[in-house]
Design an enzyme around this catalytic site. Sequence first.
Site, mmCIF file in Angstrom:
data_model
loop_
_atom_site.group_PDB
_atom_site.id
_atom_site.type_symbol
_atom_site.label_atom_id
_atom_site.label_comp_id
_atom_site.label_asym_id
_atom_site.label_seq_id
_atom_site.Cartn_x
_atom_site.Cartn_y
_atom_site.Cartn_z
ATOM 1 N N GLY A 276 0.835 -1.197 0.000
ATOM 2 C CA GLY A 276 0.000 0.000 0.000
ATOM 3 C C GLY A 276 0.867 1.244 0.000
ATOM 4 O O GLY A 276 1.271 1.726 1.054
ATOM 5 N N VAL B 40 0.103 7.897 0.186
ATOM 6 C CA VAL B 40 0.976 8.892 0.818
ATOM 7 C C VAL B 40 1.539 8.379 2.142
ATOM 8 O O VAL B 40 2.743 8.461 2.403
ATOM 9 C CB VAL B 40 0.184 10.197 1.053
ATOM 10 C CG1 VAL B 40 1.004 11.197 1.833
ATOM 11 C CG2 VAL B 40 -0.240 10.791 -0.270
ATOM 12 N N MET B 41 0.644 7.798 2.985
ATOM 13 C CA MET B 41 1.093 7.309 4.299
ATOM 14 C C MET B 41 2.043 6.127 4.145
ATOM 15 O O MET B 41 3.065 6.042 4.826
ATOM 16 C CB MET B 41 -0.108 6.928 5.163
ATOM 17 C CG MET B 41 -0.933 8.094 5.649
ATOM 18 S SD MET B 41 -0.028 9.168 6.787
ATOM 19 C CE MET B 41 -0.080 8.195 8.299
ATOM 20 N N ASN C 248 -6.014 2.794 9.349
ATOM 21 C CA ASN C 248 -6.974 3.227 10.372
ATOM 22 C C ASN C 248 -8.136 2.248 10.417
ATOM 23 O O ASN C 248 -9.269 2.589 10.102
ATOM 24 C CB ASN C 248 -7.508 4.617 10.026
ATOM 25 C CG ASN C 248 -6.736 5.716 10.728
ATOM 26 O OD1 ASN C 248 -6.200 5.521 11.819
ATOM 27 N ND2 ASN C 248 -6.675 6.877 10.092
ATOM 28 N N SER D 182 -0.230 7.528 14.006
ATOM 29 C CA SER D 182 -0.705 8.905 13.888
ATOM 30 C C SER D 182 0.425 9.876 13.586
ATOM 31 O O SER D 182 1.552 9.687 14.015
ATOM 32 C CB SER D 182 -1.382 9.356 15.177
ATOM 33 O OG SER D 182 -1.735 10.727 15.048
ATOM 34 N N GLY E 29 -0.026 11.969 10.443
ATOM 35 C CA GLY E 29 -0.157 12.408 9.062
ATOM 36 C C GLY E 29 1.104 12.063 8.289
ATOM 37 O O GLY E 29 1.936 11.257 8.716
ATOM 38 N N HIS F 59 -7.953 8.553 19.814
ATOM 39 C CA HIS F 59 -7.053 9.648 19.446
ATOM 40 C C HIS F 59 -7.750 10.517 18.398
ATOM 41 O O HIS F 59 -7.785 11.745 18.502
ATOM 42 C CB HIS F 59 -5.729 9.099 18.888
ATOM 43 C CG HIS F 59 -4.908 10.113 18.148
ATOM 44 N ND1 HIS F 59 -5.224 10.542 16.875
ATOM 45 C CD2 HIS F 59 -3.805 10.818 18.511
ATOM 46 C CE1 HIS F 59 -4.353 11.447 16.496
ATOM 47 N NE2 HIS F 59 -3.483 11.643 17.464
ATOM 48 N N ASN F 60 -8.343 9.867 17.412
ATOM 49 C CA ASN F 60 -9.009 10.622 16.349
ATOM 50 C C ASN F 60 -10.255 11.336 16.856
ATOM 51 O O ASN F 60 -10.545 12.460 16.432
ATOM 52 C CB ASN F 60 -9.362 9.697 15.184
ATOM 53 C CG ASN F 60 -8.149 9.374 14.329
ATOM 54 O OD1 ASN F 60 -7.020 9.420 14.821
ATOM 55 N ND2 ASN F 60 -8.357 9.052 13.081
ATOM 56 N N GLU G 280 -8.982 14.268 18.432
ATOM 57 C CA GLU G 280 -8.506 15.154 17.341
ATOM 58 C C GLU G 280 -9.687 15.950 16.758
ATOM 59 O O GLU G 280 -9.603 17.174 16.584
ATOM 60 C CB GLU G 280 -7.849 14.269 16.270
ATOM 61 C CG GLU G 280 -7.508 14.958 14.958
ATOM 62 C CD GLU G 280 -7.010 13.942 13.903
ATOM 63 O OE1 GLU G 280 -6.075 13.188 14.199
ATOM 64 O OE2 GLU G 280 -7.568 13.913 12.789
ATOM 65 N N TYR G 281 -10.793 15.276 16.479
ATOM 66 C CA TYR G 281 -11.982 15.956 15.956
ATOM 67 C C TYR G 281 -12.433 17.038 16.949
ATOM 68 O O TYR G 281 -12.778 18.157 16.562
ATOM 69 C CB TYR G 281 -13.127 14.962 15.766
ATOM 70 C CG TYR G 281 -13.187 14.226 14.446
ATOM 71 C CD1 TYR G 281 -12.097 13.542 13.937
ATOM 72 C CD2 TYR G 281 -14.371 14.194 13.710
ATOM 73 C CE1 TYR G 281 -12.182 12.842 12.734
ATOM 74 C CE2 TYR G 281 -14.470 13.501 12.510
ATOM 75 C CZ TYR G 281 -13.382 12.822 12.035
ATOM 76 O OH TYR G 281 -13.475 12.131 10.856
ATOM 77 N N ARG H 11 -19.265 18.663 11.903
ATOM 78 C CA ARG H 11 -18.798 18.407 10.530
ATOM 79 C C ARG H 11 -19.960 17.979 9.642
ATOM 80 O O ARG H 11 -20.053 18.367 8.476
ATOM 81 C CB ARG H 11 -17.724 17.308 10.521
ATOM 82 C CG ARG H 11 -16.402 17.753 11.092
ATOM 83 C CD ARG H 11 -15.293 16.806 10.664
ATOM 84 N NE ARG H 11 -14.096 17.012 11.456
ATOM 85 C CZ ARG H 11 -12.925 16.434 11.207
ATOM 86 N NH1 ARG H 11 -12.803 15.604 10.186
ATOM 87 N NH2 ARG H 11 -11.877 16.664 11.960
ATOM 88 N N HIS I 132 -42.309 1.651 33.762
ATOM 89 C CA HIS I 132 -40.910 1.182 33.774
ATOM 90 C C HIS I 132 -40.359 1.050 35.195
ATOM 91 O O HIS I 132 -39.263 0.547 35.372
ATOM 92 C CB HIS I 132 -40.022 2.135 32.961
ATOM 93 C CG HIS I 132 -40.341 2.123 31.501
ATOM 94 N ND1 HIS I 132 -40.088 1.044 30.699
ATOM 95 C CD2 HIS I 132 -40.921 3.054 30.687
ATOM 96 C CE1 HIS I 132 -40.473 1.309 29.461
ATOM 97 N NE2 HIS I 132 -40.994 2.522 29.427
#
Length: 470
Positions: free
Chosen positions: A11, A14-15, A104, A130, A132, A187-188, A191-192, A289, A453
């Site tokens: 693969g 880019v990463m 990911n 992580s 980028g 982590h992500n 990050e968001y 988002r 209930h």
Amino acid sequence: MTASQDLGLIGLGVMGQNLALNIADHGFSLAVFNRTVATAQAFAAAAEPGQKIQAAAELKALVAALKRPRAVITMLPAGAATDEALDALAALLEPGDVLIDCGNALYADTMRRERALTARGLGFVGAGVSGGEEGARHGPSIMAGGSADAVARIAPVFEAIAAKAEGAACYAHVGPDGAGHFVKMLHNGIEYADMQLIAETYDLMRRVLGLDHGAMQAAFAQWNRGELDSYLIEITAAVLGRIDPETGAPLVEQILDRAGQKGTGGWAVAAALELGVAAPTIAAAVEARTLSAIKAERERAAKLLSGPAPALADGAGLALDDLAEALLLAKIGAYAQGFAVIDAAGRRHGWTLDRARIAAIWRAGCIIRARLLGQIMAAYERAPDLVNLMLDPAFAARIGRGQGAWRRVVAAAVGHGVPAPGLGSALAYYDSYRAARLPANLIQAQRDFFGAHTYERIDRPGSVHTDWTS
Ligand code: 6PG
């Protein structure tokens, strides 16, 4: 090819390319494969002297080029592409060989793959990577999950290529099977949340304080020298200072306000819901988002739905320092939520997740690297069983000191009709968490009213039902 290469890598996006170059720079020889074979050939041909990279035209050739026990890294889009590659590789490998998924991946997929591959005698490591493009090339933060044996095969490579924080590699074997990808998913999520909180702060600077881009850039640059020091604040200052060569205006204002997302933030929220842990600021960031994406609908609504009179950049009694406080405290709230989800996942899956260690390896290399992580690490070192980060005495005191400013910021946002779901949700999380009594008693009464209930009383144990209509 002779079986000479230390590792395989599949693969070359880019990463993948950047990770391969990082690995090669640390003296490990690689055989690389890409679905478009020409990409692998061009990549290997461009290797610098000293970088030992061979391209393989097919998977069989890649496997044949590897030293035993073989180790193959996959760096592919999550889902079907990763499954296909792992299946094809598994058919070519032998017991004792190890596959390492650095994409990911969804942690549940990693757990499933680990079971299937282990049953075939293969080792499997699910590693969150992580940082980028830049991190992959010069030092990412790496969260590995898998059995001790499987992880041991790749650990020297991860140790070598990871970022360093105070001399220590930002790499950890965080737990078995899906633990590495679970921690990366959170982590992500953080990050968001962090990105959303910064975006809201920028919006308030502009629309309530009336700052221009030079002043905003200066503010973020100055904050980056204090408690808020972090990669995301640093790049925000750089973004705000960039001028669009075509228009001469700040480039950020030429960018369409429609945020993309590849799914990991949403996965984090789904995992939190499934575990029964509140992560409202991470959820708010994902939803912000999602709302940003319906641009055409928002443009129509903007003509129909009214709000407070346009903000006149009156400052609303706010100071720039108030925004810095609100941003820091909301960020602490987002971390508290993320670590609470990690803690619950550890208990659910029987993973021993060391939160001090996780904070330690997030101090460098990754997207959320921040000075704050050193303090979070210290908090979990002081109290490894800390139920919530906000209960750490140092954090509790810090929030106590800044909460007045935080409340002013959220009130100003509400008053001016500037959406601040991240800053506001984190404050509501804080206020809910510190409330010894919440209005859930009324909810229980309503549930019992319409659905029998039942509810519990405050003065004795047991379930009670009331005939509310009698
Ligand atoms: C990282 C990043 C990266 C991640 C994107 C999220 O740690 O290097 O988290 O792995 O995939 O930043 O992408 P979206 O914003 O497109 O969901």
